[in-house]
Every structure is written in C-alpha cells, then in structure tokens.
Design a protein around this motif. Structure first.
Motif, short mmCIF file in Angstrom:
data_model
loop_
_atom_site.label_atom_id
_atom_site.label_comp_id
_atom_site.label_asym_id
_atom_site.label_seq_id
_atom_site.Cartn_x
_atom_site.Cartn_y
_atom_site.Cartn_z
N ASP A 146 -7.23 -0.48 -4.91
CA ASP A 146 -8.07 0.45 -4.10
C ASP A 146 -8.91 0.01 -2.96
OD1 ASP A 146 -7.66 2.49 -6.20
OD2 ASP A 146 -9.51 2.11 -7.25
N GLU A 147 -9.00 -1.33 -3.08
CA GLU A 147 -9.35 -2.13 -1.90
C GLU A 147 -8.54 -2.30 -0.96
OE1 GLU A 147 -12.82 -4.83 -4.14
OE2 GLU A 147 -11.15 -5.65 -3.28
N GLU A 148 -7.43 -2.46 -1.43
CA GLU A 148 -6.17 -2.70 -0.43
C GLU A 148 -5.86 -1.51 0.43
OE1 GLU A 148 -3.43 -5.41 0.37
OE2 GLU A 148 -5.33 -6.15 -0.03
N VAL A 149 -5.64 -0.31 -0.17
CA VAL A 149 -5.56 0.86 0.38
C VAL A 149 -6.67 1.21 1.34
CG1 VAL A 149 -5.60 3.52 0.02
CG2 VAL A 149 -4.31 2.01 -1.59
N HIS A 150 -7.75 1.07 0.85
CA HIS A 150 -9.15 1.39 1.77
C HIS A 150 -9.04 0.41 3.13
CE1 HIS A 150 -13.08 2.52 2.77
NE2 HIS A 150 -13.53 1.19 3.34
N LEU A 151 -8.65 -0.83 2.99
CA LEU A 151 -8.56 -1.81 3.74
C LEU A 151 -7.58 -1.35 4.91
CD1 LEU A 151 -9.03 -4.28 5.42
CD2 LEU A 151 -7.63 -5.55 3.84
N THR A 152 -6.41 -0.99 4.41
CA THR A 152 -5.40 -0.54 5.35
C THR A 152 -5.63 0.77 5.80
OG1 THR A 152 -3.65 -1.44 3.69
CG2 THR A 152 -2.94 -0.01 5.30
N ARG A 153 -6.56 1.56 5.29
CA ARG A 153 -6.62 2.92 5.93
C ARG A 153 -7.80 2.54 7.18
NH1 ARG A 153 -2.68 4.23 4.21
NH2 ARG A 153 -2.17 5.31 2.40
N THR A 154 -8.65 1.68 6.72
CA THR A 154 -9.80 1.19 7.76
C THR A 154 -8.86 0.72 9.14
OG1 THR A 154 -11.00 0.76 5.71
CG2 THR A 154 -11.73 -0.04 7.94
N GLU B 12 -0.37 -4.84 10.07
CA GLU B 12 -1.19 -3.56 9.74
C GLU B 12 -1.60 -2.75 10.87
OE1 GLU B 12 -1.71 -3.55 6.80
OE2 GLU B 12 -1.45 -5.39 6.30
N PHE C 161 -16.84 -0.62 0.74
CA PHE C 161 -16.06 -0.01 -0.31
C PHE C 161 -16.99 0.45 -1.61
CE2 PHE C 161 -13.05 -0.09 -3.91
CZ PHE C 161 -12.27 1.26 -3.46
N ILE D 253 -14.68 -4.28 10.27
CA ILE D 253 -13.38 -4.98 10.34
C ILE D 253 -12.96 -5.34 11.64
CG2 ILE D 253 -12.14 -2.69 10.54
CD1 ILE D 253 -11.64 -4.65 7.52
N ILE E 151 -14.42 6.70 6.39
CA ILE E 151 -14.48 5.39 6.88
C ILE E 151 -15.65 5.42 7.84
CG2 ILE E 151 -13.14 3.52 8.16
CD1 ILE E 151 -10.83 4.50 6.95
N VAL F 73 0.68 -1.27 0.11
CA VAL F 73 -0.10 -0.13 -0.19
C VAL F 73 0.94 1.11 0.05
CG1 VAL F 73 -1.66 1.36 1.34
CG2 VAL F 73 -1.73 -1.09 0.90
N PHE G 85 -8.23 -3.74 -7.05
CA PHE G 85 -7.51 -4.45 -5.99
C PHE G 85 -6.69 -3.32 -5.20
CE2 PHE G 85 -3.29 -6.19 -4.56
CZ PHE G 85 -3.73 -7.32 -3.67
N ILE H 12 -15.07 -6.25 3.65
CA ILE H 12 -15.42 -4.60 3.68
C ILE H 12 -15.68 -4.23 2.27
CG2 ILE H 12 -14.16 -4.19 5.84
CD1 ILE H 12 -12.28 -2.76 3.80
N ARG I 230 -10.76 -8.05 3.03
CA ARG I 230 -11.14 -7.19 1.85
C ARG I 230 -12.39 -7.62 1.42
NH1 ARG I 230 -6.36 -8.13 -0.72
NH2 ARG I 230 -7.44 -9.62 -2.39
N ARG J 145 -5.45 -10.71 4.43
CA ARG J 145 -5.90 -9.42 3.74
C ARG J 145 -7.18 -9.93 2.75
NH1 ARG J 145 -2.99 -4.65 4.28
NH2 ARG J 145 -4.05 -4.03 2.61
#
Lengths: 318, 212
Positions: free
Chosen positions: A35-43, B171, B210, B152, B144, A12, A33, B206, B203, B199
């Motif tokens: 965008d989802e990864e970035v969003h997941l990380t930010r979440t 993370e 998203f 999450i 978020i 990310v 992928f 969520i 993913r 991950r």
C-alpha cells in the motif's frame, strides 16, 4: 516466499505472481508495504510536470548561433593564408641564413681584419719610408740588392699597375717602378680603396725604397744577411712579408698577399698534396699568425687556413 | 544554423516538418549530420520537456533546469559527429543531462558550505531555498494532498544524488531498469538496489500522511 523476497520483487504496476499473491494474502507487513509503495508511486506520479518556457527554442537558437560563430571555420582563403604565411616566412628565413652563411665563407670577417691591419701598416710604412727614399736614393737600392744576394730587378721607366696575384710560377716581379714615381704612387695609395692595390704598392715600395726586392729564391734569407744600415723601423717586417710569400709560393700555390687568400694551386705540389684548396685563407704559419711581421720562417711545416668559416690545420711537414 | 526556425516562429515554439516526425532518433541524428536543420529541431521537440522535467526534479530549480536542458542540447549539437548509436539517443542525452545536474548539485554543495555562516537558522527545512514556485495548476487528486506532494518533492530533492537520479528516472520519467543502468553507467543490480533504497527513504517520509 518470505517478506524480503516479496518486497524485492514487488513492482507497483506489475502483476503479482501466484506465489507473491499467496504470500501477500497472509502477510500484513507486506500488505502495508504494498500500500505504501502504491501510494508513493501515485504521489510521485501526481507531481506536476514542468515544461520548457516558450522562448526555449529562441534561447537555444541564440546560444548555438553565438557559439557557432566562435567555432565557425575560417574561409578557405584564410585557411590557405594561415598555413602559407608561416611556411613562406620559414622559407625566407632559411634562405636568408643560407645566403649569409655563403657570404661568411666567401668574405670572412677575419679577412677584413687582416686587410685592415695591412692598410694601417702600409700607411705607417709610407710615412716612414717616404723620407728614406728621399735620402737614400738609388744607391741604397744597389747596395741592398747586393747585400741581400737577390736578383737585381731592372727599374722600369713607366709605372704600370701590378697584378695583385703573385703566382707560384711567376716568381719574378715583372718590373720595378722608379723611385720618383713610386712616391707619387704611395701617396695616391692612401686614397685607393682596393686593399690588393694597396698591398701591391707596398710591395713595390719594398722593391725600390728599401731595396728588399721580392725574390724567387727558395733559400731563406736570415736577418743577419741584411745591411746593418737598413735597420730602420719597419724593415724587418717587410723582409718577412716577402719571405712569407716566397715560402708560400714554394709550396706550389699562389696567394694574394695581405688577404692571404689562395688563388691557385699547382697540381701535385706540396700544397695540393697537403689538401690546401683554392679559396682558403691562410691564418697562420707554423703556429704564428700570418700577420705577425716579425715572425721568420725557415720552412713552412704547418699552416692554418680558414675554409668556409672553419679553421683547419694543415700539416705540410711532408 | 540548425535552429533558424526558432527565430522565424516568433513565439519560439519549435516547429518541424512532418517528414521528420516519423523518423527515429538515430535517423534524425543522421539527418542532422547531413545538414538537415529541421531534424535537430525535431530532436529538441521530442526531448525538451522530459529533459527539463527530469532536471527540475533533480535540481528542484526550474531556471537552472531549463538552462541545463539547453546546455544538454547544445552539447549534443556540437558533438553530433561523435555520437555513436551504441545506446539509444535518449540514453545519450539523459546521460549528458545527469552529468550536468550532478555537477551542479556538487557546485551548490560547495557554495552552501561557504554560505553557512550561522545566519540561517535551522527550521527543519534545509532545502527550502530550492523549492520551486509551481506555476502549473496541480491535478485534482483527492487522495493526495498538496502538502503531501510538497513533502515528496522536498524528499526527492533531499535524496542523496546517487539515489535521486535513479528514483527520478524510474518514477518520474518512467525509464526501465536497463535504461537507467545505461544512463547512470551502473550495473543492473546496483541500479535496482539504488532505486529500492531511494524508495525506502521516500516511503518513510510520507508514511505519516499515508497513515492518516
């Protein structure tokens, strides 16, 4: 670069390589992928951070203190005592066992048994023979001594204590007490604690009352040689008792009659050569118990002795 | 007693002398071994919050996380003579905490097995009993939603433990792959693979948020 490679390499916050950038521009799947990864990380990064409570240190302190108290080493003196106590106890027990083992070798219970038996027998003899002495008088003594072909031992005028040890060298009884005084002595003997004295008294009794005077003659006297009139109860055992001592003495060693403890051994004697030692306690002769009053021996071929708590067989055939 | 200062502080807030703050973890360990009580205080200060946060994300139970963090420090304190500086101290203490957390998760699984008597109706939220009560105000983030954070959190708590530890370390705690591999005693490839799989599971959970 394909999608799989891109997705495997994607990080990310890492800067994309040139190849990855080119792939990303032309691949919608990988864009999604990313965008989802970035969003997941930010979440995940937006999740609240928890902190320890304010009393965390206090609780930790208390916990460690309580545990430490349990694990705290003992003071130095207790450390010493902890090891010293068992060691001392072990030494004491060992010492006690050692002393006891020495006692057993010196004062064997078998010896006590033997002396006890002799005491009882002596009492019986005293009871039986006292009337005999009254009736038989000194004539019997003369007859018996003749018939037994033994050396006549002159009677002394005074009573003196007799040494309990009959040595091999001193084969002749030194004296014989008068009958009258002997009776007194026999009665007194009942109250005497020392078994050796008792035994000696019994021996004296033999010499006088029942005329079987201890002889130094090595020849074995057969029962037939004794006077028929003397077949009183207890006579034969007395005869054997004397002979046993003589036979033993002839081996070149001295014993205490009754306890049958070897007190001395002549150098080069049969006993010495056979390995008998001072302090041994005779248990049996030729396989027969030494306390067996009816046993008769012509010759001692073997003995069993008690030495330091162990029974040892000794062959005297040579 | 190594932590007398905690008692003296009254509030229980850990204090340490300035001289220890600049020391490395290994230097603090050496100082603790030499009887410097404040050195261990500094170690606790450094790791108490990250460790508790990690355990909280692993267990999704704040009280339990605090207890296990405490237990981790106690173990470090009593085993300080046996500590080897082969790994970083953070690796050492995170490994202790991870092992404690995994043991606790397994215990819970056993307890849960016995407690499932049919009274509890499936409501599509089997991890509900582990939900923490968030006492801290959440950071403002328009992108978020709180609901998404809750999802999450639940999703992390529901991850298989082998993925969960790796994901949280990566993370939440921001550890490197190498550090994670050392903490979990895994190969680097396995560690990356677990993180990637974990991950992927998150993913999917969520994705719907998203997409909105």
């Amino acid at each position: 670069m394909d999608c799989k490679n891109f997705q495997n390499q994607f990080e990310v916050d890492a800067e994309l390589e040139k190849e990855s950038k080119q792939h990303l521009e032309g691949c919608k799947n990988c864009q999604t992928f990313r965008d989802e990864e970035v969003h997941l990380t930010r979440t995940i990064q937006s999740l609240p951070q928890v902190e320890t409570p304010k009393d965390f240190g206090f609780r930790l302190n208390a916990y460690i203190s309580s545990t430490e108290q349990v694990k705290r080493p003992l003071p130095a003196i207790w450390q010493i005592i902890r090891y010293a106590l068992p060691t001392t106890a072990a030494v004491l027990i060992f010492g006690f066992v050692l002393i006891n083992s020495n006692l057993f070798t010196n004062e064997n219970p078998n010896l006590d048994q033997i002396t006890e038996e002799n005491k009882l027998e002596l009492k019986e003899e005293s009871e039986i023979e006292t009337p005999l002495k009254d009736t038989n008088s000194s004539e019997t003594l003369a007859v018996d001594t003749e018939s037994s072909d033994q050396e006549i031992i002159p009677a002394g005028n005074s009573f003196e204590p007799v040494a309990p040890i009959i040595s091999a060298e001193r084969r002749e009884p030194e004296f014989v007490t008068p009958v009258a005084k002997k009776e007194v002595k026999i009665r007194d003997a009942k109250n005497v604690i020392n078994p050796a004295e008792n035994l000696q008294n019994a021996e004296e009794e033999d010499f006088s009352g029942s005329r079987n005077i201890a002889s130094t003659a090595p020849e074995v006297i057969t029962p037939q040689s004794t006077n028929q009139n003397d077949s009183v109860r207890g006579e034969s055992p007395k005869t054997n008792s004397v002979r046993k001592v003589d036979l033993i003495n002839n081996l070149g060693m001295a014993v205490i009659e009754g306890s049958w403890k070897v007190t001395s051994i002549g150098k080069g004697s049969r006993a010495d050569r056979a390995g008998i030692k001072v302090g041994d306690i005779l248990i049996s002769i030729n396989g027969t118990s030494i306390t067996d009053r009816n046993a008769q021996f012509a010759r001692i071929n073997s003995v069993r002795v008690l030495r330091k708590g162990k029974i040892i067989s000794i062959n005297l055939a040579n | 007693m190594a932590l007398d200062k905690y008692g003296k502080s009254g509030t229980g807030v850990l204090e340490s002398t300035v001289s220890f703050e600049n020391l490395s973890d290994h230097e603090l360990i050496d100082a603790t071994r030499n009887g410097e009580k404040d050195a261990f205080t500094e170690i606790v200060n450094r790791y108490r919050n990250p460790l508790t946060n990690y355990l909280y994300r692993m267990l999704n139970d704040y009280e339990e996380a605090v207890d296990l963090a405490q237990e981790s420090f106690v173990r470090v304190y009593f085993a300080i003579e046996r500590y080897h500086s082969k790994y970083a101290f953070s690796t050492y203490i995170y490994r202790i905490a991870t092992n404690l957390a995994i043991s606790e998760i397994r215990k819970r699984k056993r307890r849960k097995l016995f407690s499932l008597t049919g009274l509890r109706q499936a409501e599509g939220n089997e991890e509900k009993e582990f939900q923490p009560k968030d006492e801290k105000p959440l950071p403002e983030d328009d992108l978020i939603s709180d609901e998404e954070r809750e999802v999450i959190e639940k999703a992390i708590a529901a991850l298989p433990e082998k993925y969960r530890a790796a994901i949280v370390l990566r993370e939440v705690e921001g550890k490197t792959y190498e550090e994670i591999a050392d903490i979990l005693e895994l190969g680097l490839g396995t560690t990356k693979s677990r993180i990637s799989r974990g991950r992927g599971i998150l993913r999917k959970k969520i994705r719907k948020y998203f997409a909105r």
